[in-house]
Design a protein around this motif. Structure first.
Motif, mmCIF file in Angstrom:
data_model
loop_
_atom_site.group_PDB
_atom_site.id
_atom_site.type_symbol
_atom_site.label_atom_id
_atom_site.label_comp_id
_atom_site.label_asym_id
_atom_site.label_seq_id
_atom_site.Cartn_x
_atom_site.Cartn_y
_atom_site.Cartn_z
ATOM 1 N N UNK A 61 30.162 -38.269 8.885
ATOM 2 C CA UNK A 61 30.365 -38.421 10.327
ATOM 3 C C UNK A 61 30.986 -37.184 10.969
ATOM 4 N N UNK A 62 31.249 -36.149 10.163
ATOM 5 C CA UNK A 62 31.824 -34.920 10.701
ATOM 6 C C UNK A 62 33.327 -34.948 10.870
ATOM 7 N N UNK A 63 33.980 -35.901 10.201
ATOM 8 C CA UNK A 63 35.441 -36.026 10.298
ATOM 9 C C UNK A 63 36.036 -36.131 8.878
ATOM 10 N N UNK A 64 35.948 -35.073 8.071
ATOM 11 C CA UNK A 64 36.371 -35.159 6.670
ATOM 12 C C UNK A 64 37.842 -35.522 6.508
ATOM 13 N N UNK A 65 38.125 -36.338 5.480
ATOM 14 C CA UNK A 65 39.487 -36.687 5.087
ATOM 15 C C UNK A 65 39.730 -36.160 3.680
ATOM 16 N N UNK A 66 40.964 -36.218 3.228
ATOM 17 C CA UNK A 66 41.342 -35.692 1.917
ATOM 18 C C UNK A 66 41.365 -36.814 0.893
ATOM 19 N N UNK A 125 42.492 -27.815 -2.572
ATOM 20 C CA UNK A 125 43.208 -27.969 -1.306
ATOM 21 C C UNK A 125 42.209 -28.455 -0.270
ATOM 22 N N UNK A 126 42.673 -29.216 0.694
ATOM 23 C CA UNK A 126 41.796 -29.667 1.765
ATOM 24 C C UNK A 126 41.441 -28.525 2.702
ATOM 25 N N UNK A 127 40.622 -28.811 3.709
ATOM 26 C CA UNK A 127 40.337 -27.850 4.758
ATOM 27 C C UNK A 127 39.126 -26.969 4.561
ATOM 28 N N UNK A 128 38.239 -27.322 3.641
ATOM 29 C CA UNK A 128 37.060 -26.498 3.384
ATOM 30 C C UNK A 128 35.758 -27.119 3.893
ATOM 31 N N UNK A 129 35.713 -28.431 4.016
ATOM 32 C CA UNK A 129 34.452 -29.104 4.331
ATOM 33 C C UNK A 129 33.895 -28.755 5.703
ATOM 34 N N UNK A 130 34.771 -28.506 6.672
ATOM 35 C CA UNK A 130 34.330 -28.352 8.062
ATOM 36 C C UNK A 130 33.243 -27.288 8.222
ATOM 37 N N UNK A 131 33.341 -26.208 7.440
ATOM 38 C CA UNK A 131 32.420 -25.080 7.610
ATOM 39 C C UNK A 131 31.007 -25.407 7.148
ATOM 40 N N UNK A 132 30.850 -26.511 6.436
ATOM 41 C CA UNK A 132 29.546 -26.860 5.880
ATOM 42 C C UNK A 132 28.947 -28.099 6.549
ATOM 43 N N UNK A 188 30.151 -31.297 12.645
ATOM 44 C CA UNK A 188 31.611 -31.306 12.577
ATOM 45 C C UNK A 188 32.241 -31.713 13.911
ATOM 46 N N UNK A 189 33.227 -32.650 13.818
ATOM 47 C CA UNK A 189 33.959 -33.127 14.989
ATOM 48 C C UNK A 189 35.435 -32.745 14.904
ATOM 49 N N UNK A 190 36.061 -33.092 13.777
ATOM 50 C CA UNK A 190 37.498 -32.852 13.598
ATOM 51 C C UNK A 190 37.823 -32.862 12.113
ATOM 52 N N UNK A 191 38.798 -32.034 11.728
ATOM 53 C CA UNK A 191 39.211 -31.973 10.325
ATOM 54 C C UNK A 191 40.426 -32.871 10.118
ATOM 55 N N UNK A 192 40.188 -34.029 9.524
ATOM 56 C CA UNK A 192 41.261 -34.956 9.169
ATOM 57 C C UNK A 192 41.801 -34.680 7.757
ATOM 58 N N UNK A 193 41.258 -33.698 7.073
ATOM 59 C CA UNK A 193 41.641 -33.451 5.676
ATOM 60 C C UNK A 193 42.870 -32.561 5.556
ATOM 61 N N UNK A 194 43.314 -31.961 6.660
ATOM 62 C CA UNK A 194 44.477 -31.080 6.636
ATOM 63 C C UNK A 194 45.578 -31.667 7.514
ATOM 64 N N UNK A 195 46.821 -31.252 7.254
ATOM 65 C CA UNK A 195 47.973 -31.867 7.909
ATOM 66 C C UNK A 195 48.474 -31.025 9.083
ATOM 67 N N UNK A 196 47.573 -30.318 9.724
ATOM 68 C CA UNK A 196 47.932 -29.466 10.849
ATOM 69 C C UNK A 196 48.235 -30.282 12.103
ATOM 70 N N UNK A 197 48.845 -29.606 13.071
ATOM 71 C CA UNK A 197 49.222 -30.237 14.325
ATOM 72 C C UNK A 197 47.992 -30.713 15.095
ATOM 73 N N UNK A 198 48.055 -31.924 15.618
ATOM 74 C CA UNK A 198 46.925 -32.511 16.346
ATOM 75 C C UNK A 198 46.585 -31.754 17.620
#
Length: 369
Positions: free
Chosen positions: A332-337, A22-29, A33-43
Motif C-alpha cells: 500500500x506504499x506505507x512500509x512498517x518495520x 535497519x528500517x527506512x530502505x523500502x520507500x525508494x523501491x 510510496x505514501x509514507x514511511x512508517x518503518x522509521x521513528x522519525x518526527x511526523x
C-alpha cells in the motif's frame, strides 16, 4: 584479497552477513510510496527553516567543513544546556550519525565483557560494534557486571523507559569499576518541554562522581536525525564524561566527519522552537489515536511504549499476522518495520506515529488481515 560476498544472504539492500538490518530502505523501491512508517522519525518531517539553511549551504560545498564543527557544536550545546552551555561544550562532539560515535567510543573502551540494557531487545548498533571489537557478549538478564554497558533509553523498539533514579540504579548494578557506560537518549527529547531535567545530560555532578570514585566513564549518545527528521544528513553527538574523553574521540575520528550541509542544518534547527512545541503537543495525541483505531480493529494486539514516543511497538500475537501486516503495508506504499530481522521477535511490528490522513492508508491496507 577481499572475499567475494556477492552470494551472501541479504534483507533488501542490506548484506545480512556483514551489516545490521535497519528500517527506512523500502520507500525508494515503491512506485506507490505514501509514507514511511518503518522509521521513528518526527511526523512533521524536516523543519523548513533548517532545510533552507542546508540547501543554501551547498553554495559553500567547494570549501572544507570547519574542523572544529563550529558554530553548530556550540549551538547544539546551547540547546542542551541553555544556561550552562559554555561550561559544557568542551564535553560535546558531533559525528556522522550516532553510528559513527557508537563505534568510536566502543573502540576506546576497556576490553572484556559487553552488556545491553535490561529490555528484551534494543537498537542493535551497539551489539554490532561490540561484536566487531571482540567483546564477550552478556545477555540482558545476566547478573554479571560488565566492562562496557549500553542502554537505549527510551528503548527503540520496545518503548521501555527508565527515569533517572532507575537509570542510575541500573548503572550501579551493571558496570564494573573502570568501565564504560553508553546511554542512548536519541528519543528522549520527545519526553516534553522539560526533557532536559529528565535527561542524563543534566547530571554532570553524578557523572563526575562516578569517574572520580570508580573511574566509570558515562557517555550520552544522541542521533539527531529522528527528532528533526533528517536521516539522510547523518548527524549525531556524544556528551562525554570529561573534555579529555572528548579529545580522545577526536584523535581517532576521521577529519570533517560531519559535512557542511549537516552542520548548517544543525546550526539552524536548534532555534526552531515552534517545530518542537508542535512535536510535543501532537505526537502523543496522534499516537493514542492510532492505538485506539488499531485496537478496535485488532482487540488482541498489544501496544507497547510511553505515550510521548514517536513510534508504537505492537505484538500481534502471531508470526503469520505480523508477516501479513508487513506485506500489506508495503504493497500500500506505507512500509512498517518487521520485528523479525535484527530483533528476532517475529510476532511484532513497529510503526511510526504519523498524521491521521497517512494512518488512514495503513488502516485501509490492514483491513485485509
Amino acid at each position: 584479497m577481499p572475499s567475494n560476498t556477492s552470494s551472501s544472504a541479504s534483507n533488501g539492500p542490506w548484506d545480512a552477513k556483514l551489516q545490521q538490518f535497519h528500517g527506512g530502505q523500502d520507500w525508494a523501491h515503491l512506485d506507490n510510496f505514501v509514507e514511511d512508517f518503518s522509521v521513528t522519525t518526527n511526523a512533521f518531517g524536516m523543519p523548513e527553516s533548517a532545510k533552507q539553511a542546508a540547501i543554501q549551504s551547498v553554495e559553500h560545498g567547494h570549501h572544507y567543513p570547519p574542523a572544529d564543527q563550529e558554530p553548530a557544536k556550540s549551538s547544539l550545546a546551547r540547546f542542551l544546556w541553555p544556561d550552562e552551555f559554555q561550561a559544557e561544550v568542551d564535553r560535546l562532539i558531533l559525528g556522522n550519525g550516532a553510528s559513527e560515535l557508537i563505534d568510536l567510543v566502543i573502540r576506546m573502551a576497556p576490553k572484556g565483557t559487553w552488556k545491553p540494557g535490561p529490555f528484551c531487545t534494543q537498537y542493535k548498533e551497539y551489539e554490532r560494534s561490540a561484536r566487531n571489537n571482540d567483546y564477550e557478549l552478556l545477555s540482558s538478564d545476566s547478573t554479571d557486571k560488565a566492562n562496557v554497558v549500553c542502554l537505549v533509553n527510551p528503548c527503540n523498539p520496545t518503548g521501555d523507559y527508565l527515569d533517572l533514579p532507575e537509570l542510575k540504579q541500573w548503572i550501579t548494578d551493571n558496570v564494573l569499576p573502570g568501565g564504560y557506560v553508553l546511554i542512548d537518549e536519541s528519543m528522549q527529547p520527545w519526553h516534553s518541554p522539560q526533557f532536559r531535567e529528565h535527561s542524563l545530560t543534566s547530571q554532570r555532578e553524578y557523572v563526575e562522581h562516578l569517574y572520580k570514585t570508580q573511574e566509570i566513564s558515562v557517555f550520552v549518545m544522541h542521533s539527531w536525525t529522528k527528532l528533526w527528521c533528517c536521516t539522510g544528513l547523518r548527524l549525531g553527538s556524544v556528551v562525554c564524561p570529561t573534555g579529555d574523553h572528548m579529545r580522545a574521540i577526536k584523535k581517532i575520528q576521521v577529519p570533517w566527519s560531519v559535512n557542511t550541509v549537516a552542520l548548517a542544518f544543525l546550526n539552524a534547527v536548534v532555534a526552531d522552537d515552534v517545530y518542537l512545541e508542535k512535536t510535543w503537543r501532537m505526537t502523543p495525541e496522534w499516537r493514542q489515536q492510532t492505538i485506539d483505531r488499531l485496537g478496535q480493529m485488532f482487540p488482541t494486539w498489544v501496544f507497547h511504549g510511553r505515550r510521548f514516543l514517536s513510534w508504537i511497538w505492537v505484538d500481534t500475537g502471531s508470526e503469520e499476522v505480523a508477516e501479513k501486516a508487513v506485506d500489506l503495508a508495503k504493497k500500500a506504499g506505507v512500509p512498517v518495520r518487521s520485528g523479525r530481522p535484527g530483533y528476532s521477535l517475529p510476532t511484532f511490528v513497529r510503526l511510526a506515529v504519523r498524521e491521521p490522513a497517512k494512518v488512514d492508508v495503513l488502516v485501509d491496507a490492514w483491513k485485509a488481515i
